[in-house]
Design an enzyme around this catalytic site. Structure first.
Site, PDB file in Angstrom:
ATOM      1  N   ARG A  15       5.277 -16.225  49.665  1.00  0.00           N
ATOM      2  CA  ARG A  15       5.958 -15.149  48.926  1.00  0.00           C
ATOM      3  C   ARG A  15       6.580 -14.103  49.851  1.00  0.00           C
ATOM      4  NH1 ARG A  15       1.456 -13.131  44.955  1.00  0.00           N
ATOM      5  NH2 ARG A  15       3.000 -11.485  44.582  1.00  0.00           N
ATOM      6  N   GLY A 139     -11.872 -12.902  40.395  1.00  0.00           N
ATOM      7  CA  GLY A 139     -13.079 -13.495  39.844  1.00  0.00           C
ATOM      8  C   GLY A 139     -13.959 -12.414  39.228  1.00  0.00           C
ATOM      9  N   GLU A 154     -14.086 -17.639  38.318  1.00  0.00           N
ATOM     10  CA  GLU A 154     -12.676 -17.383  38.587  1.00  0.00           C
ATOM     11  C   GLU A 154     -11.906 -17.244  37.282  1.00  0.00           C
ATOM     12  OE1 GLU A 154     -11.437 -16.800  41.566  1.00  0.00           O
ATOM     13  OE2 GLU A 154     -13.425 -17.131  42.451  1.00  0.00           O
ATOM     14  N   ASN A 226       0.655 -10.093  49.792  1.00  0.00           N
ATOM     15  CA  ASN A 226       1.204 -11.432  49.576  1.00  0.00           C
ATOM     16  C   ASN A 226       2.717 -11.417  49.432  1.00  0.00           C
ATOM     17  OD1 ASN A 226      -1.256 -13.160  49.379  1.00  0.00           O
ATOM     18  ND2 ASN A 226      -1.742 -11.718  47.757  1.00  0.00           N
TER      19      ASN A 226
END
Length: 456
Positions: A15, A139, A154, A226
């Site tokens: 990304r 999570g 998760e 990210n």
């Protein structure tokens, strides 16, 4: 307490839309994962292991100077438990606890890691938790009636009721030395078909070992990177922390939301930073100095009481106490400005020493020169230091007056007290107290332009 740290940094970072490995993207003067490494060592880690993937050789080269730092490669992205397992050879036989952090969370605090090491005690596993108003993507922590952690689920595998839980797992852990044998029992029976570190919860509990936790109340410290947008978000948090720190030390920052300061910069009390200032590298600004709006300082030294006026650029330059530069001045590498010097607008200086009391007020270039005390450099003066092949030095004595629009062609020396007439091109040494004139005598041709117009 003695411990090692494993940093999971093998993600592809697709990304980021970049050929550069995600962990090497620059964040305020150093690579992203460098913050995680420095935090790990600052926590007292005896050894740090970084699990890497894409661009492994470049990552190794970037951190080649670190001691007690080792890199291991995760060739296939099979989950966090699989990533940690790659560190086993590097920590074979290590008798103490192992902290695991994420390589894309540069804001994680030293206190968070040391808190986990202290919390584990005789338990098998300690994990960081956090409560979020919007826990999407994380999570969820499941606890029993006694408040003991029994499981992490998760989001992909969670029921609607479990997704409503606000306590999340941000992925920071501390394990006892038996973690390597327990990793062998982790399976990938989940929606993503990956090997998850949180599955160690049930394995430790099955072995009769407690799983304990510490809670972070600062969501910002676990912001992950990210994407480019998230990198900018993390950078803003770091800048805000630094501004708050320096203001607490007595620095005046006008509109701190507009200022950029790297962690390696040093400031003293009563420094003033105007809006838009950028401070990089090893820049040091002493007590009472002022940096004007939209100035950029890189590896610069500004001594006490000096003023950098707006829109000026200092690069590996030294501005002495009580001196001023700008607006729109540029001090390049090797520039040393002593006390009480005035450098005005649109003056560029490179590899030059200006001694006490020198004045260079307007639109000049001074390169590879030495200028004596109390000399005056007129507007438009140029030291023509480069002959196309080599650089040459200009030496100007003390109390010298250089007239406006003069060109000094080195190598040359201008003696103390000399005067260079404006508009001169000087290519020979000028003796002490001499007047140097190097220009053609002016000649006026009467009615020349009138006759020219009449002939057209």
């Amino acid at each position: 307490m003695a411990h090692a740290v494993v940093i999971l940094a093998a993600g592809l970072g697709t990304r980021m839309k970049s050929k550069l490995p995600k962990v090497l993207h620059p964040l305020m003067g150093k690579p992203l994962v460098g913050y995680c490494i420095d935090t790990a060592f600052a926590s007292g880690a005896e050894k740090v292991v970084v699990v890497i993937g894409h661009g492994a050789e470049l990552v190794r080269k970037t951190f080649a100077g670190y001691q007690n730092l080792e890199f291991v490669v995760q060739d296939r992205q099979l989950g966090t438990a699989h990533a940690l397992a790659q560190a086993k050879p590097a920590l074979a036989g290590y008798p103490n606890s192992v902290v695991v952090t994420q390589g894309d969370t540069p804001l994680t605090r030293v206190e968070t890691l040391t808190g986990l090491v202290e919390a584990i005690g005789d338990a098998g596993m300690a994990m960081l938790t956090m409560k979020l108003d919007d826990p999407s993507g994380y999570g969820r922590i499941l606890r029993d009636e006694q408040g003991e952690i029994v499981r992490n689920v998760e989001q992909k595998d969670a029921t609607p009721e479990q997704r409503a839980i606000r306590e999340i797992n941000p992925g920071v852990y501390c394990f006892d030395h038996t973690v390597w044998e327990r990793l062998e029992a982790v399976d990938n029976n989940n929606a993503a078909k990956e090997y998850y570190l949180p599955d160690l919860i049930k394995l430790y509990r099955s072995a009769g070992k407690r799983v304990v936790s510490t809670e972070s109340t600062d969501p910002g410290e676990l912001l992950g990177v990210n994407s480019r947008q998230q990198l900018a978000q993390v950078e803003q948090v770091l800048i805000s922390r630094l501004c708050a720190h320096w203001m607490a030390q007595g620095v005046r920052i006008i509109r701190p939301e507009t200022v950029y300061i790297e962690p390696t910069v040093q400031l003293e009390a009563d420094v003033t930073l105007w809006p838009g200032v950028i401070l990089r590298g090893s820049t040091k600004i002493a007590e009472g100095a002022e940096v004007g709006a939209y100035s950029v300082l890189t590896d610069a030294v500004v001594e006490a009481g000096a003023r950098v006026k707006s829109h000026s650029v200092l690069e590996s330059a030294h501005l002495g106490a009580g001196s001023d530069a700008g607006p729109f001045a540029r001090l390049r590498a090797g520039t040393v400005v002593e006390e009480g010097v005035h450098i005005g607008n649109f003056v560029e200086i490179k590899n030059t020493r200006l001694k006490r009391g020198v004045k260079a007020g307007h639109v000049s270039y001074l390169g590879d020169a030495e200028i004596g005390e109390d000399s005056n450099i007129g507007a438009g003066t140029i030291t023509a230091n480069f002959d196309g092949k080599r650089k040459h030095k200009t030496v100007i004595g003390r109390g010298v007056f250089i007239g406006s629009n003069s060109t000094l062609i080195p190598p040359i020396t201008i003696g103390d007290g000399a005067f260079v007439a404006g508009g001169s091109g000087i290519n020979k040494d000028v003796p002490e107290d001499a007047l140097a004139i190097a220009r053609a005598r002016q000649e006026n041709k009467d009615d020349f332009m009138k006759r020219k117009r009449e002939s057209e």
